[in-house]
Design a protein around this motif. Structure first.
Motif, PDB file in Angstrom:
ATOM      1  N   SER A 256      39.216 -32.256  19.052  1.00  0.00           N
ATOM      2  CA  SER A 256      40.518 -31.126  17.571  1.00  0.00           C
ATOM      3  C   SER A 256      40.455 -29.573  17.891  1.00  0.00           C
ATOM      4  O   SER A 256      41.368 -28.950  17.802  1.00  0.00           O
ATOM      5  N   GLU A 257      39.302 -28.952  18.671  1.00  0.00           N
ATOM      6  CA  GLU A 257      39.980 -27.305  18.959  1.00  0.00           C
ATOM      7  C   GLU A 257      40.749 -26.538  20.295  1.00  0.00           C
ATOM      8  O   GLU A 257      41.595 -26.054  20.202  1.00  0.00           O
ATOM      9  N   ASP A 258      40.460 -27.999  21.302  1.00  0.00           N
ATOM     10  CA  ASP A 258      41.008 -27.379  21.904  1.00  0.00           C
ATOM     11  C   ASP A 258      41.157 -29.155  23.466  1.00  0.00           C
ATOM     12  O   ASP A 258      40.495 -29.365  22.681  1.00  0.00           O
ATOM     13  N   GLY A 259      41.999 -29.794  23.811  1.00  0.00           N
ATOM     14  CA  GLY A 259      42.400 -30.808  24.469  1.00  0.00           C
ATOM     15  C   GLY A 259      41.270 -30.525  25.612  1.00  0.00           C
ATOM     16  O   GLY A 259      40.757 -29.256  26.997  1.00  0.00           O
ATOM     17  N   PRO A 260      41.253 -32.172  26.398  1.00  0.00           N
ATOM     18  CA  PRO A 260      40.166 -31.904  27.075  1.00  0.00           C
ATOM     19  C   PRO A 260      41.046 -31.379  29.175  1.00  0.00           C
ATOM     20  O   PRO A 260      41.937 -31.350  29.111  1.00  0.00           O
ATOM     21  N   TYR A 261      40.449 -30.183  30.001  1.00  0.00           N
ATOM     22  CA  TYR A 261      40.854 -30.334  31.144  1.00  0.00           C
ATOM     23  C   TYR A 261      40.623 -30.949  31.891  1.00  0.00           C
ATOM     24  O   TYR A 261      41.312 -31.118  33.033  1.00  0.00           O
ATOM     25  N   SER A 262      39.377 -31.125  32.360  1.00  0.00           N
ATOM     26  CA  SER A 262      38.488 -31.800  33.190  1.00  0.00           C
ATOM     27  C   SER A 262      37.787 -32.909  32.688  1.00  0.00           C
ATOM     28  O   SER A 262      37.143 -32.921  31.848  1.00  0.00           O
ATOM     29  N   VAL A 263      37.369 -34.174  33.971  1.00  0.00           N
ATOM     30  CA  VAL A 263      36.439 -34.899  33.308  1.00  0.00           C
ATOM     31  C   VAL A 263      36.303 -35.303  34.926  1.00  0.00           C
ATOM     32  O   VAL A 263      36.169 -35.850  35.747  1.00  0.00           O
ATOM     33  N   ARG A 264      34.380 -34.686  34.588  1.00  0.00           N
ATOM     34  CA  ARG A 264      33.402 -35.547  36.266  1.00  0.00           C
ATOM     35  C   ARG A 264      32.038 -35.354  35.625  1.00  0.00           C
ATOM     36  O   ARG A 264      31.664 -35.318  34.241  1.00  0.00           O
ATOM     37  N   ALA A 267      25.893 -36.370  37.997  1.00  0.00           N
ATOM     38  CA  ALA A 267      25.242 -36.947  39.078  1.00  0.00           C
ATOM     39  C   ALA A 267      24.228 -38.307  38.269  1.00  0.00           C
ATOM     40  O   ALA A 267      24.586 -38.949  39.882  1.00  0.00           O
ATOM     41  N   ASN A 268      23.739 -38.303  37.067  1.00  0.00           N
ATOM     42  CA  ASN A 268      23.095 -39.829  36.769  1.00  0.00           C
ATOM     43  C   ASN A 268      23.958 -40.544  36.063  1.00  0.00           C
ATOM     44  O   ASN A 268      23.546 -41.435  35.683  1.00  0.00           O
ATOM     45  N   TYR A 269      25.298 -39.919  36.018  1.00  0.00           N
ATOM     46  CA  TYR A 269      26.983 -40.694  35.014  1.00  0.00           C
ATOM     47  C   TYR A 269      25.828 -40.885  33.873  1.00  0.00           C
ATOM     48  O   TYR A 269      26.561 -41.730  33.171  1.00  0.00           O
ATOM     49  N   LYS A 270      25.109 -40.111  32.856  1.00  0.00           N
ATOM     50  CA  LYS A 270      24.678 -40.148  31.473  1.00  0.00           C
ATOM     51  C   LYS A 270      25.423 -39.039  31.016  1.00  0.00           C
ATOM     52  O   LYS A 270      26.138 -39.133  29.424  1.00  0.00           O
ATOM     53  N   TYR A 271      26.553 -38.186  31.542  1.00  0.00           N
ATOM     54  CA  TYR A 271      26.765 -37.047  30.198  1.00  0.00           C
ATOM     55  C   TYR A 271      28.102 -37.318  31.623  1.00  0.00           C
ATOM     56  O   TYR A 271      28.528 -37.564  32.933  1.00  0.00           O
ATOM     57  N   LEU A 272      29.146 -37.042  30.462  1.00  0.00           N
ATOM     58  CA  LEU A 272      30.783 -36.163  31.126  1.00  0.00           C
ATOM     59  C   LEU A 272      31.012 -34.743  31.119  1.00  0.00           C
ATOM     60  O   LEU A 272      30.520 -33.653  29.692  1.00  0.00           O
ATOM     61  N   ILE A 273      30.823 -33.952  32.319  1.00  0.00           N
ATOM     62  CA  ILE A 273      31.596 -32.600  31.965  1.00  0.00           C
ATOM     63  C   ILE A 273      33.246 -32.405  32.050  1.00  0.00           C
ATOM     64  O   ILE A 273      33.907 -33.013  32.733  1.00  0.00           O
TER      65      ILE A 273
END
Length: 339
Positions: A256-264, A267-273
């Motif tokens: 809601s505050e800002d759009g996503p610029y990256s998706v990565r 290493a354990n695939y539990k989270y998205l940065i």
């Protein structure tokens, strides 16, 4: 005559009933509390490595992108500017190693692809000059190996391998390629290519509907056959099936505050940065397991200094370190996981 119960007995029964109700109600509250606590607490998950790089003065332009070669312990940085090297190479410890500048005009995204025998560096170039509107493959030392697109010519979305400001690339171990095209040009699409550069599928047009994009800015793939796209100006992440290109779902509540610029992925695939440039923040989102995409949960955040402007990120899939390319601060910073 009916005998009255002693007042103490009534009080004891009432107390027992209240305790039972509290226990039942409390168990439900505890369940909800246990589920939501990690997201609300925003516990710190990363710390800044203040010693990386060893000599920040090697950053002489605007640092738009970063890629980690986990296999060989290298970090590639793409930067822009007049009379500056476009690609800088550092060790994972932060020592500057070398740079190169061949046929790179305005790097936007960068990705390292390792095979059993070799490694290469892919760059998306959004320049408008003779090298622009292309996706290019280089050797680690900067030798040009492959060009996708027509250098210098912006292309129509009707032609798969004609790009208009391609934003980023992701290459699987199999050699299959995913490109998000473009960063403000006439194209708003996600393209999958085979390892011999033939179109497998293509999806997306300009718009706000399901499967449409407004600046598809970053792309990654998880181990469960899903392709994740940062749909920047629509302020959402969209997810697609990697085999068919079918739309699987989207997240918007975290943006809601800002759009996503990256998706990565971590290493354990539990989270998205996810980098959020306009609010100078990294968002760490819980990645759903196999099945429904579900809702977006923000597990933690890393608040950066004002005007840092994090653009794209990459993750060392061995150490878990996160590297952030910051176009405002004109640097790349390294964050180390706390556990």
């Amino acid at each position: 005559m009916r005998r009255k119960r002693p007042p103490g007995l009534w009080l004891a029964m009432a107390g027992t009933l209240l305790a039972l109700l509290a226990l039942l109600w409390g168990s439900q509250v505890l369940k909800a509390f246990d589920y939501s606590f990690p997201w609300k607490e925003q516990q710190q998950m990363y710390k800044l490595d203040i010693g990386w790089p060893k000599i920040p003065e090697y950053f002489t332009g605007q640092t738009f992108c970063v890629a980690v070669d986990s296999l060989h312990g290298l970090v590639y940085v793409g930067q822009r500017g007049e009379n500056v090297p476009k690609v800088l190479v550092f060790s994972e410890e932060g020592y500057f190693l070398y740079s190169w500048n061949n046929t790179v005009e305005m790097p936007h995204g960068i990705f390292v692809w390792n095979t059993a025998t070799d490694s290469s560096v892919w760059i998306t170039d959004v320049g408008t000059g003779k090298y622009g509107h292309t996706v290019k493959q280089y050797s680690p030392s900067g030798k040009l190996m492959q060009i996708l697109g027509t250098p210098g010519n912006a292309g129509s979305s009707l032609i798969p391998l004609q790009f208009d400001q391609p934003a980023e690339i992701f290459v699987e171990e199999s050699g299959d390629i995913y490109v998000v095209d473009g960063d403000g040009g006439m194209n708003n699409r996600l393209l999958k290519l085979s390892d011999d550069y033939k179109e497998i599928w293509l999806t997306g047009t300009n718009g706000t509907g399901i499967g449409q994009f407004k600046i598809p800015h970053s792309v990654t793939v998880d181990p469960f056959g899903r392709v994740w796209v940062a749909d920047r100006d629509n302020r959402r992440i969209q997810v697609f099936d990697k085999i068919t290109g079918e739309w699987l779902g989207s997240w918007s509540s975290c943006f809601s505050e800002d759009g996503p610029y990256s998706v990565r992925f971590t290493a354990n695939y539990k989270y998205l940065i996810v980098a959020q440039l306009n609010i100078n923040r990294l968002a760490i989102l819980a990645a759903p397991p196999v099945g429904s995409i579900g809702e977006c949960f923000m597990v933690s955040t890393v608040q950066l200094a004002d005007e840092t402007k994090p653009h794209l990120v990459d993750v060392d899939m061995k150490s878990g370190a996160v590297y952030v390319a910051e176009i405002g601060a004109q640097q790349v910073q390294k964050y180390i996981p706390l556990s």
